[in-house]
Design a protein around this motif. Sequence first.
Motif, PDB file in Angstrom:
ATOM      1  N   ASP A 298     -39.842-103.738 -82.990  1.00  0.00           N
ATOM      2  CA  ASP A 298     -41.129-103.597 -82.327  1.00  0.00           C
ATOM      3  C   ASP A 298     -41.793-102.264 -82.710  1.00  0.00           C
ATOM      4  O   ASP A 298     -41.393-101.197 -82.246  1.00  0.00           O
TER       5      ASP A 298
ATOM      6  N   GLU B 158     -44.699-101.070 -81.991  1.00  0.00           N
ATOM      7  CA  GLU B 158     -45.404-100.386 -80.903  1.00  0.00           C
ATOM      8  C   GLU B 158     -44.424 -99.545 -80.089  1.00  0.00           C
ATOM      9  O   GLU B 158     -44.729 -98.420 -79.677  1.00  0.00           O
TER      10      GLU B 158
ATOM     11  N   THR C 135     -45.967 -96.166 -92.041  1.00  0.00           N
ATOM     12  CA  THR C 135     -46.817 -97.363 -91.984  1.00  0.00           C
ATOM     13  C   THR C 135     -47.993 -97.279 -92.959  1.00  0.00           C
ATOM     14  O   THR C 135     -48.641 -98.282 -93.244  1.00  0.00           O
TER      15      THR C 135
ATOM     16  N   THR D  87     -38.362 -95.811 -72.966  1.00  0.00           N
ATOM     17  CA  THR D  87     -38.841 -94.790 -73.904  1.00  0.00           C
ATOM     18  C   THR D  87     -38.526 -93.398 -73.380  1.00  0.00           C
ATOM     19  O   THR D  87     -37.949 -92.568 -74.088  1.00  0.00           O
TER      20      THR D  87
ATOM     21  N   ARG E 103     -43.564 -96.499 -82.097  1.00  0.00           N
ATOM     22  CA  ARG E 103     -44.666 -95.524 -82.037  1.00  0.00           C
ATOM     23  C   ARG E 103     -44.568 -94.688 -80.756  1.00  0.00           C
ATOM     24  O   ARG E 103     -44.791 -93.479 -80.777  1.00  0.00           O
ATOM     25  N   ARG E 104     -44.205 -95.329 -79.646  1.00  0.00           N
ATOM     26  CA  ARG E 104     -44.075 -94.612 -78.370  1.00  0.00           C
ATOM     27  C   ARG E 104     -42.933 -93.584 -78.402  1.00  0.00           C
ATOM     28  O   ARG E 104     -42.982 -92.579 -77.709  1.00  0.00           O
TER      29      ARG E 104
END
Length: 246
Positions: free
Chosen positions: A205, A207, A234, A187, A210-211
């Motif tokens: 993915d 998550e 979302t 990330t 989001r990172r």
Amino acid sequence: MSSLLEVSGVCVTFDGFRAINNLSFQIGPAELRAVIGPNGAGKTTFMDIVTGKTRPDAGRVLFGEKSISLLRRSEAEIARIGVGRKFQRPTVFEDQSVADNLMTALKAARGPWKVLFWRPGPADHARVLELADQVGLAAHLARKSGELSHGQKQWLEIGMLLAQEPRLLLVDEPAAGMTLAEREQTTAMLVDLAKTRAVVVVEHDMEFVRRLNCKVTVLHEGSVLAEGSIDHVTADPQVVEVYLGR
């Protein structure tokens, strides 16, 4: 803001199936973008079009300040113009050291004729060190690439792409198969790379997306369904239905 990549009205049909349907997409010169969507949404085909692997039936794909058309150009030409693509599975030379892999990539970036007579000089060795540092492998230069973890191999391949100094980097599911620590480092790396070039991350993915904390483009049935922050997309009822309701 001027765009580095402009995809406009692109359509692709395979055996009667419309894989890409009037797709329009823009990315700026130093921007991180996540592209998400269910299986069959057109994410891979989109990358295939931009890199010259697939020819669209209609539309245009323009790159750079001079709006160079990427259509009708070969994959090698598009790579030289400044588009790099990282596939899901890492492809590194496992019997070679990390340093040798990076040096091979530098050599390949020289063009077909120069490669014949090329010998690495001090500037090339310095560049290898710089690339290794950029992808978190400075402490592993002497190691054989086959000994690296899955995540480290992914980073090495990104380093090999960076040797070609791409202005646009397309990265396919970089977080797949990584440990939590590797995902966090990936990330940080992608966020950092996007300060000096455009980086498009195609990912399942949520998550991980989001990172990344970047603008998200949602594809569905070959076109853009929604675009905005991860919270915005979302919360979109159409996106929720596409991901959860089918």
